[in-house]
Design an enzyme around this catalytic site. Structure first.
Site, short mmCIF file in Angstrom:
data_model
loop_
_atom_site.label_atom_id
_atom_site.label_comp_id
_atom_site.label_asym_id
_atom_site.label_seq_id
_atom_site.Cartn_x
_atom_site.Cartn_y
_atom_site.Cartn_z
N ASP A 1 19.77 26.54 10.95
CA ASP A 1 20.42 25.42 10.26
C ASP A 1 21.83 25.27 10.77
OD1 ASP A 1 20.68 23.27 8.62
OD2 ASP A 1 21.18 24.44 6.84
N LEU B 1 32.57 26.06 -4.68
CA LEU B 1 32.94 25.41 -3.41
C LEU B 1 31.85 24.48 -2.92
CD1 LEU B 1 34.35 28.50 -1.48
CD2 LEU B 1 35.67 26.59 -2.35
N GLY B 2 30.64 24.80 -3.22
CA GLY B 2 29.57 23.96 -2.71
C GLY B 2 28.21 24.43 -3.20
N LYS C 1 28.34 33.82 -2.25
CA LYS C 1 27.15 32.97 -2.20
C LYS C 1 26.16 33.54 -3.19
CE LYS C 1 24.52 30.26 0.72
NZ LYS C 1 24.74 29.48 1.91
N GLY D 1 23.97 24.54 -2.01
CA GLY D 1 23.00 24.30 -0.96
C GLY D 1 21.63 24.77 -1.40
N GLY D 2 20.68 24.65 -0.51
CA GLY D 2 19.30 24.99 -0.85
C GLY D 2 19.11 26.45 -1.23
N PHE D 3 19.92 27.33 -0.68
CA PHE D 3 19.75 28.75 -0.98
C PHE D 3 20.60 29.21 -2.15
CE2 PHE D 3 18.07 29.16 3.42
CZ PHE D 3 16.87 29.75 3.07
N GLY D 4 21.42 28.32 -2.68
CA GLY D 4 22.24 28.72 -3.83
C GLY D 4 23.62 28.08 -3.77
N VAL E 1 28.00 28.31 -3.77
CA VAL E 1 29.08 29.11 -3.19
C VAL E 1 30.31 29.00 -4.07
CG1 VAL E 1 30.44 29.55 -1.13
CG2 VAL E 1 28.20 28.51 -0.93
#
Ligand SMILES: *[C@@H]1O[C@H](CO)[C@@H](O)[C@H](O)[C@H]1NC(C)=O
Ligand SMILES: *[C@@H]1O[C@H](CO)[C@@H](O)[C@H](O)[C@H]1NC(C)=O
Ligand SMILES: *[C@@H]1O[C@H](CO)[C@@H](O)[C@H](O)[C@H]1NC(C)=O
Ligand SMILES: *[C@@H]1O[C@H](CO)[C@@H](O)[C@H](O)[C@H]1NC(C)=O
Ligand SMILES: *[C@@H]1O[C@H](CO)[C@@H](O)[C@H](O)[C@H]1NC(C)=O
Ligand SMILES: *[C@@H]1O[C@H](CO)[C@@H](O)[C@H](O)[C@H]1NC(C)=O
Ligand SMILES: *[C@@H]1O[C@H](CO)[C@@H](O)[C@H](O)[C@H]1NC(C)=O
Ligand SMILES: *[C@@H]1O[C@H](CO)[C@@H](O)[C@H](O)[C@H]1NC(C)=O
Ligand SMILES: *[C@@H]1O[C@H](CO)[C@@H](O)[C@H](O)[C@H]1NC(C)=O
Length: 834
Positions: free
Chosen positions: A642, A523-524, A545, A526-529, A531
């Site tokens: 955030d 799905l996406g 996630k 980001g900086g933390f991993g 999804v």
């Protein structure tokens, strides 16, 4: 009597009432020649309050009371003859020849039903009665305006602004709230709320004379047992404790707000303000609320902690143990705790252990000395062997004064994010044990007890489970570092045996659900991993996630944080369903929301048409409530760090749900307010102090919320402005149009003119208050929620950050900001799945 006769009688009654009212008067004063009859109204000068005869609820009896004249719901806050009802409409309130206010009925001229009953007899026809603008009904001597009697001295079930609760030590006058018997009967009920001055004064709610709930002593800024009720921009609270009186009252900073503190017939105390827009009383706080609020729920020397959800809420204070283990196992803590046998606390190396964030014990056995510091307090308490605990008596100015207890400690409870630190006397052995526990080596030394046996068994079970799982491992990950894993797990076991309420997902389950983390399901990123979307065997949709492996946090710490975060439950937060920790993987499993992020609607030409103004306003309010919960209402303070439109997901009915909260905690970021080396967050949403200096606080979230709010109103991305022309931002643009008085220019044109100018302007105004340059100027989230919900006058905003100081000295800022964006953009930004 059959139904038709009843109806006939009722109509007759109504008709007679009508006849009666048809000649009723509106008065501003009652004098000896001008009494108040049933049907007449006495109004205050500002017409906010009215005194008149009324019938509460379904009652047919008549009472004389004062209520809000401008509040739609009949809200009576004072009653004269609560226990002496009148059967018909013959009641008359007048001033008699002795200068007393008297209530009489039935035209029989005998003893009054109710009287002000002043012992002084003033035979003087200059005495009048009036209703003051604050709702105080007063009897005064006209020329000198000397107040002879006032209703504020005789509270019933409601504490109005400027009305006192407490007692007058000179006259012995008690200002006590008494509940109504029922909604239909204003006679004295079972509950009274008073300040009891035995020992050190404290607020106590009594039920039939026995303590029911304790608000505790006044700690300088608030009652110990009502930590959420402090001075704020609505209330101005005062507490007085001197030779003349001990009293509590609150003022309103804006006197056009209606506010009250009322105790209902079931003993529930509620602080509420009238919200004209919704036509209802909006509650601020209520008490007693939960089990732990029950007076002495855990008995003497016990502590009630509602956060012990998987265990018994009662625990003994350090160096104490349950008086009756059997009762304790049956979840009955009322017997309390006794000093552990052999624990000597008199001149044998004893000391104190801090029990954090509590409502301090019953102070009827406590002594106070305001001249001592906390250090001196400890010394004083240590010297007297019957002193069992101490704390600061006043938490303002960093804490001062000495409040010390002698004897059993009663009615203590723990709060999740506020409360006082209590220092409890313990014996030398407990002291040593606690000190060791604090150090990191202590853990292994306790292992001689039964607990160790349990741990050992669990260890073996887990070991076997791990073995079998490994055999069916679906992913081809390297088999290194497993020994290290297992040794770490042994330490985590102690933790596991205590906390088991967070569902642990099996790696194979998650892998199957997400097609082995296939690209299609992604799905996406980001900086933390990344999804992924997944579907469990039972058809339930989940979002997974998968945290990047770099987060440098131990498994125990990680699980601890996830468990804490998972306990946060709020309508406006995405729900965490569980986690998965296996191999090198750390994953969080969330509920899946089909509608994706708010950004995908707001900034999409077609989809934004789905967001009319009402919806946008609801979304903004929902986000505000979600953040408020994180900041204040949840068990511990979470700063999101955030917040942005893409981190606000919408559910099927377009309710906003904040995602990615607590990521800083989960991923091992700094956990206290303060300075952080690693700036997470997305440029454009970051407050200046955070972007530039790495300083974050709840006010940085308020800043981000302000940006989100302005984006919702304008339908424009703050960050896109920034890319087009770094010297200008949405915030800057809004500020400029605000100053020119043309704020409505920035409103999203796709809403047409289907919105209330006034409401939109208010949101822009609130948005600007949130993005003010200096964190201390920005409102808190509770203020924001309040401002969104009512029409209080708002202060003028100071210039926002990033508006004017744009070119000079900004190159370093934007570069560090952009770096933060590219490296640490941990957004859950949703890309089209298939
Ligand atoms: C009045 O009576 C009706 C019917 O008995 C009941 O539904 C209602 O709740 C009552 N209202 C109050 C305030 O007691
Ligand atoms: C009200 O009515 C009751 C019963 O009808 C009677 O006993 C009582 O005395 C009356 N009270 C007054 C104040 O008239
Ligand atoms: C006269 O007033 C008293 C109130 O003290 C009331 O109890 C009584 O019922 C009244 N008598 C009549 C005949 O109404
Ligand atoms: C008035 O006060 C006297 C004595 O202070 C008391 O006996 C009497 O009952 C009171 N009357 C009322 C109506 O409260
Ligand atoms: C008040 O107390 C009495 C006696 O304990 C009880 O019967 C009654 O139900 C209570 N009323 C309320 C409203 O709690
Ligand atoms: C105040 O508290 C003490 C001790 O708990 C109690 O004995 C006393 O009755 C209370 N006073 C009032 C007026 O309730
Ligand atoms: C708050 O209350 C205190 C004490 O009553 C008073 O001195 C002060 O002026 C009040 N402040 C406001 C803003 O109402
Ligand atoms: C300890 O404190 C209690 C309560 O204040 C007091 O009665 C007692 O005399 C004190 N004992 C000593 C030894 O000071
Ligand atoms: C007080 O609140 C009212 C209504 O909420 C508002 O109209 C008024 O402007 C406010 N006044 C001040 C001084 O803030």
């Amino acid at each position: 009597m059959d139904a038709s006769t009843k109806i006939l009688l009722f109509s007759l009654h109504t008709f007679l009432l009508f006849l009666h009212y048809s000649h009723c008067k509106t008065l501003k004063t009652i004098t000896q020649t001008l009494p108040l009859h049933d049907g007449d109204v006495l109004l205050s000068e500002n017409e906010n309050f009215a005194l008149r005869f009324f019938s509460p609820g379904n009652s047919t009896h008549r009472f004389i009371g004062i209520w809000y004249n401008k509040v739609a719901e009949q809200t009576v806050f004072w009653v004269a003859n609560g226990d002496r009802p009148i059967n018909d409409t013959s009641g008359v309130l007048s001033i008699n020849s002795a200068g007393d206010l008297v209530l009489q009925c039935c035209s029989n001229g005998s003893l009054p039903l109710w009287s002000t009953n002043m012992s002084t007899t003033i035979s003087d026809n200059t005495i009048i009665a009036q209703l003051q603008d604050a709702g105080n009904f007063i009897l005064l001597q006209a020329p000198s305006n000397h107040v002879l009697w006032q209703s504020f001295d005789h509270p019933t079930d409601t504490l109005m602004p400027f009305m006192k609760l407490g007692l007058d030590r000179r006259t012995g006058m008690d200002w006590v709230l008494t509940s109504w018997r029922s909604k239909d009967d204003p006679g004295p009920g079972n509950f009274t709320l008073r300040i009891n001055q035995t020992g050190y004064p404290q607020l106590i709610l009594y039920s039939n004379g026995a303590p029911h709930w304790r608000g505790g002593p006044w700690m300088g800024l608030r009652w110990s047992g009502v930590p959420q009720a402090t001075n704020n921009f609505i209330f101005n609270i005062s507490f007085v404790n001197n030779q003349e009186e001990v009293s509590y009252f609150y003022g309103l900073r804006n006197t056009s707000i209606f506010s009250r503190l009322v105790m209902d017939p079931s003993g529930m105390i509620q602080r509420s303000t009238w919200q004209a827009r919704d036509g209802r009383w909006n509650e601020f706080w209520t008490a007693p609320e939960e089990q732990c609020d029950h007076y002495s729920f855990c008995g003497p020397n016990g502590n009630c902690n509602p956060d012990n959800t998987d265990q018994f809420t009662c625990a003994c204070l350090p160096s104490f143990e349950p008086k009756s283990l059997a009762d304790w196992y049956l979840r009955d803590g009322s017997g309390g705790c006794m000093r552990s046998p052999g624990a000597s606390i008199c001149q044998s190396g004893e000391g104190f252990i801090m029990v954090p964030r509590v409502k301090v014990p019953d102070t009827s056995q406590a002594h106070v000395d305001m001249s001592l510091s906390l250090r001196e307090c400890e010394q004083k308490c240590l010297r007297n062997c019957s002193c069992t605990a101490y704390t600061s008596a006043d938490e303002s100015r960093g804490g001062f004064g000495c409040l010390a207890w002698y004897g059993d400690l009663l009615d203590i409870r723990t709060f999740s994010n506020s409360g006082q630190d209590l220092y409890v006397r313990v014996d030398a052995a407990t002291l040593a044990r606690m000190a060791k526990k604090k150090g990191s080596t202590g853990k292994w030394l306790i292992g001689v007890t039964v607990a160790a046996g349990v741990i050992l068994v669990l260890m073996i079970v887990l070991f076997i489970m791990k073995k079998t799982q490994r055999r069916t491992r679906p992913l081809d990950t390297p088999r290194t570092a497993h020994f290290e894993d297992e040794s770490r797990n042994m330490q985590d076991l102690e933790y596991d045996s205590k906390k088991s309420d967070l569902p642990l997902f099996d790696l194979s389950t998650v892998a199957t659900a997400t097609n082995n983390f296939s690209f299609i399901n992604k799905l996406g990123q980001g900086g933390f991993g990344s999804v992924y979307k997944g579907v469990l065997d039972d058809g339930k949709e989940i979002a997974v996630k998968r945290l990047s492996k770099s987060s440098g946090q131990g498994i125990g710490e990680f699980k601890n944080e996830v468990t804490l975060i998972a306990k946060l439950q709020h309508r406006n937060l995405v729900k965490i369903l569980g986690c998965c920790i296996q191999e090198d993987e750390k994953m969080l499993i969330y509920e899946y929301l089909p509608n994706k992020g708010l950004d995908s609607f707001l900034f999409d030409e077609k989809k934004r048409l789905l967001l009319d103004w009402r919806k946008r306003f609801e979304i903004a309010s929902g986000i505000a409530r979600g953040i408020l919960y994180l900041h204040q209402d949840s068990r511990f303070r979470i700063i999101h760090r955030d917040l942005k439109t893409s981190n606000v997901l919408l559910d099927a009915s377009m309710n906003p749900k904040i995602s990615d909260f607590g990521m800083a905690r989960i991923c091992g970021g700094d956990q206290i307010e303060g300075n952080t080396r690693r700036v997470v967050g997305t440029y454009g949403y970051m407050s200046p102090e955070y972007a530039m200096e790495g300083l974050f606080s709840i006010k940085s979230d308020v800043y981000s919320f302000g940006v989100v709010l302005l984006e919702i109103v304008s339908g424009k991305r703050n960050s896109s402005f920034y890319q087009e022309n770094p010297s200008c931002s949405l915030v800057g643009l809004v500020w400029e149009s605000w100053q020119k008085g043309s704020s409505l220019d920035i409103v999203d044109p796709s809403m047409g003119n289907m919105y209330s100018d006034c409401e939109v302007l208010r949101c822009i105004h609130i948005g600007l208050l949130c993005v003010q340059e200096f964190a201390m100027d920005r409102p808190t989230m509770s203020a924001v929620v309040f401002m969104l919900g009512t029409n209080v006058r708002l202060p003028s905003p100071m210039p926002p950050a990033f508006a004017f100081k744009r070119i000079q000295g900004r190159s370093d800022v934007s570069s560090s900001g952009e770096k933060a964006n590219s490296v640490n953009d941990m957004s859950l930004t949703v890309v089209e799945a298939r």
